[in-house]
Scaffold this motif. Structure first.
Motif, PDB file in Angstrom:
ATOM      1  N   PHE A  17       5.270   2.521  11.491  1.00 27.88           N
ATOM      2  CA  PHE A  17       6.513   2.808  10.767  1.00 27.88           C
ATOM      3  C   PHE A  17       7.658   3.222  11.690  1.00 27.88           C
ATOM      4  O   PHE A  17       8.782   2.747  11.500  1.00 27.88           O
ATOM      5  CB  PHE A  17       6.251   3.786   9.611  1.00 27.88           C
ATOM      6  N   GLY A  42       9.990  -0.723   3.058  1.00 30.60           N
ATOM      7  CA  GLY A  42       8.981  -0.770   4.114  1.00 30.60           C
ATOM      8  C   GLY A  42       7.984   0.357   3.911  1.00 30.60           C
ATOM      9  O   GLY A  42       6.988   0.197   3.194  1.00 30.60           O
ATOM     10  N   ILE A  43       8.260   1.494   4.503  1.00 31.10           N
ATOM     11  CA  ILE A  43       7.329   2.614   4.371  1.00 31.10           C
ATOM     12  C   ILE A  43       7.222   3.021   2.899  1.00 31.10           C
ATOM     13  O   ILE A  43       8.194   2.940   2.145  1.00 31.10           O
ATOM     14  CB  ILE A  43       7.774   3.812   5.251  1.00 31.10           C
ATOM     15  N   GLY A  44       6.019   3.430   2.515  1.00 30.28           N
ATOM     16  CA  GLY A  44       5.801   3.826   1.121  1.00 30.28           C
ATOM     17  C   GLY A  44       6.291   5.236   0.884  1.00 30.28           C
ATOM     18  O   GLY A  44       5.497   6.142   0.627  1.00 30.28           O
ATOM     19  N   ASP A  45       7.609   5.408   0.984  1.00 29.13           N
ATOM     20  CA  ASP A  45       8.168   6.747   0.787  1.00 29.13           C
ATOM     21  C   ASP A  45       8.866   6.801  -0.567  1.00 29.13           C
ATOM     22  O   ASP A  45       9.692   5.937  -0.881  1.00 29.13           O
ATOM     23  CB  ASP A  45       9.174   7.065   1.902  1.00 29.13           C
ATOM     24  N   LYS A 109      -2.448  12.439   5.536  1.00 29.72           N
ATOM     25  CA  LYS A 109      -2.410  11.782   6.849  1.00 29.72           C
ATOM     26  C   LYS A 109      -3.076  12.713   7.869  1.00 29.72           C
ATOM     27  O   LYS A 109      -3.939  12.282   8.646  1.00 29.72           O
ATOM     28  CB  LYS A 109      -0.962  11.511   7.227  1.00 29.72           C
ATOM     29  N   TYR A 132      -4.701   1.145   6.694  1.00 31.12           N
ATOM     30  CA  TYR A 132      -3.704   2.186   6.992  1.00 31.12           C
ATOM     31  C   TYR A 132      -3.905   2.568   8.468  1.00 31.12           C
ATOM     32  O   TYR A 132      -5.003   3.001   8.849  1.00 31.12           O
ATOM     33  CB  TYR A 132      -3.982   3.356   6.040  1.00 31.12           C
ATOM     34  N   ASN A 187      -4.056   0.799   0.312  1.00 34.85           N
ATOM     35  CA  ASN A 187      -2.884   0.628   1.142  1.00 34.85           C
ATOM     36  C   ASN A 187      -3.373  -0.176   2.340  1.00 34.85           C
ATOM     37  O   ASN A 187      -4.297   0.275   3.015  1.00 34.85           O
ATOM     38  CB  ASN A 187      -2.364   2.001   1.615  1.00 34.85           C
ATOM     39  N   TYR A 218      -3.604   7.015  -3.878  1.00 34.94           N
ATOM     40  CA  TYR A 218      -2.819   6.242  -4.858  1.00 34.94           C
ATOM     41  C   TYR A 218      -3.504   6.180  -6.226  1.00 34.94           C
ATOM     42  O   TYR A 218      -3.135   5.346  -7.060  1.00 34.94           O
ATOM     43  CB  TYR A 218      -2.565   4.826  -4.309  1.00 34.94           C
ATOM     44  N   TYR A 347       2.070  -0.939  -4.191  1.00 33.25           N
ATOM     45  CA  TYR A 347       2.303  -1.912  -3.124  1.00 33.25           C
ATOM     46  C   TYR A 347       2.021  -3.329  -3.607  1.00 33.25           C
ATOM     47  O   TYR A 347       0.995  -3.569  -4.262  1.00 33.25           O
ATOM     48  CB  TYR A 347       1.402  -1.624  -1.911  1.00 33.25           C
ATOM     49  N   ARG A 388       4.049  -6.651   3.054  1.00 27.66           N
ATOM     50  CA  ARG A 388       3.897  -5.660   1.978  1.00 27.66           C
ATOM     51  C   ARG A 388       5.274  -5.213   1.519  1.00 27.66           C
ATOM     52  O   ARG A 388       6.139  -4.913   2.339  1.00 27.66           O
ATOM     53  CB  ARG A 388       3.117  -4.449   2.501  1.00 27.66           C
TER      54      ARG A 388
HETATM   55  C1  MLT Z   1       2.740   3.713   3.998  1.00 29.30           C
HETATM   56  O1  MLT Z   1       3.846   3.215   3.890  1.00 29.30           O
HETATM   57  O2  MLT Z   1       1.741   3.048   4.302  1.00 29.30           O
HETATM   58  C2  MLT Z   1       2.587   5.164   3.739  1.00 29.30           C
HETATM   59  O3  MLT Z   1       3.774   5.714   3.294  1.00 29.30           O
HETATM   60  C3  MLT Z   1       2.237   5.886   4.912  1.00 29.30           C
HETATM   61  C4  MLT Z   1       1.804   7.263   4.613  1.00 29.30           C
HETATM   62  O4  MLT Z   1       1.564   7.634   3.466  1.00 29.30           O
HETATM   63  O5  MLT Z   1       1.665   7.984   5.583  1.00 29.30           O
END
Ligand code: MLT
Length: 410
Positions: A17, A42-45, A109, A132, A187, A218, A347, A388
């Motif tokens: 990321f 992009g990032i799963g934020d 994490k 991941y 993920n 998730y 996702y 993704r």
């Molecule tokens: C992701 O985008 O894969 C996640 O946000 C990463 C994470 O949760 O650290």
């Protein structure tokens, strides 16, 4: 001479990321007009505000900290009982998990990386591919692997390919492995594992005295009945599994930080002499030594996720994100791309147009559509040919992303 941990030298370039962030920064600096149009998937934020119930609980907790009669200093390293009890009563309501088997932390994490502290570097580690990246990199850092090959695959790890053919759930390996990382809903692929598939993994782990590290971060996004939300729904999992759960994605705590790890008391590992030792005790010892507990206001905020108001507000957040996932799926399907995930997970995993690599797709989406996605190959060699899209965004942005996908890729 202070020697470094040479294992860090084996790591490939940057963590995925930050690497994406670097490329996006370079692009937007060179194209300031595109920067204003940029949409990040992009990032799963998470993007939506914290549930009101959580904010109120945190405000109240801060006020408590401002009064000498209610002020609290160091809390219990394993977490406050009010939060451990709330998790046991809600997430594990019908499951055989007790509050004192739940360890509160500041993130999954960290926990999924730190857990390696209690395992011997001699273990054989199996990871899914794609995966991941934290699971891989933390094993590299601690010395559980050799060098990476030209595809980025590390010597010593057992890669379990997850492909469209196996519905992104890996086959049970023929060889014996000691530790297995599984993440469902997954993920990055958004796939789920069935009860039968998880039962096969639990049986394998029990037969081989292996441990499953199960990432269920998730689980709150599962929409379909009968998709397991926890590995502990599977008989026998107490004897072979550790589960990671998080408030990041359901409660929107990515910036607030709170998570938990469940280690059943019956779960044991083996010392060099063959004697058995409860992993619960080892992790408790590790946690008490290296961690002083998540902050009190944050734990109060997390507990509010389980209040009546909190549950309704979290459900609304999840409904919004999953509605986004449906729109993204439909937009990609409309232009004829193979689409996976996005039904029980935030996702959407999409096959690139014929002949286009994952990073080419990343560049194309960035440059032509001004949308940031994650290249599938960043999650492992088996992710090549996919990208993704994260559904964590506002509805307005997602609708715009769908328009741009059709415009630029259709
Ligand atoms: C992701 O985008 O894969 C996640 O946000 C990463 C994470 O949760 O650290």
């Amino acid at each position: 001479m202070a020697r470094i941990n040479d294992n860090f030298l084996k790591l490939k370039a940057g963590y995925l990321f930050p690497e994406i962030g670097r490329r996006v920064k370079a692009f937007t600096e060179a194209n300031p007009e595109a920067a204003a149009r940029l949409i990040r998937c992009g990032i799963g934020d998470v993007t939506e505000p914290l549930p009101e119930a959580c904010r109120k609980a945190m405000h109240d907790a801060v006020d408590e900290q401002g009064d000498s009669k209610t002020f609290r200093g160091y809390g219990p390293e394993q977490g406050y009982d009010f939060l451990r009890d709330a998790i046991a009563d809600n997430t594990y309501a019908d499951l055989p998990i007790s509050a004192d088997e739940i360890f509160i932390s500041d993130g999954s994490k960290c926990d999924s990386g730190n857990i390696l502290d209690i395992f011997d570097p001699g273990n054989t580690i199996a990871i899914t591919d794609p995966v991941y990246p934290v699971y891989v990199d933390t094993n590299v850092m601690i010395g559980n692997t050799g060098e990476a090959d030209e595809n980025g695959a590390y010597e010593g790890l057992v890669y379990l390919p997850c492909t469209a053919e196996n519905d992104f759930v890996p086959a049970i390996p023929e060889e014996k492995v000691d530790i297995i990382y599984l993440c469902y809903p997954n993920n990055p692929t958004g796939a789920t594992a069935t009860r039968e598939q998880l039962t096969a993994w639990v049986n394998y782990a029990k037969e081989n005295n292996s441990i499953i590290l199960y990432d269920a971060a998730y689980s709150a996004f599962i929409q379909e009945d009968d998709v397991p939300r926890s590995i502990f729904e599977i008989d026998g999992a107490r004897e072979c599994a550790i589960e990671f759960q998080s408030f990041s994605k359901n409660g929107g705590f990515t910036g607030t930080r709170c998570a938990y790890t469940v280690i059943p008391k019956d779960l044991v590992g083996y010392a060099e002499d063959g004697s058995t030792h409860p992993l619960h005790g080892l992790w408790s010892r590790r946690h008490s030594t290296k961690f002083n507990g998540a902050s009190y206001p944050v734990q109060r905020g997390a507990a509010a996720v389980f209040s009546e108001e909190g549950k309704a507000q979290v459900a609304a957040l999840i409904e919004g994100y999953m509605g986004n996932a449906t729109l993204l799926r439909e937009a990609c399907q409309k232009i004829g791309l193979p689409v996976f995930g996005g039904v029980n997970a935030p996702y959407v995993w999409v096959g690139c147009p014929e002949g286009i690599t994952s990073w080419d797709m990343f560049d194309r989406m960035l440059e032509q559509a001004n949308v940031v996605i994650t290249p599938g190959s960043g999650f492992g060699a088996a992710g090549e040919g996919y990208f993704r899209i994260s559904a964590f965004n506002s509805r307005e942005n997602v609708e715009e992303v769908c328009r741009r996908i059709e415009e630029n890729l259709g």
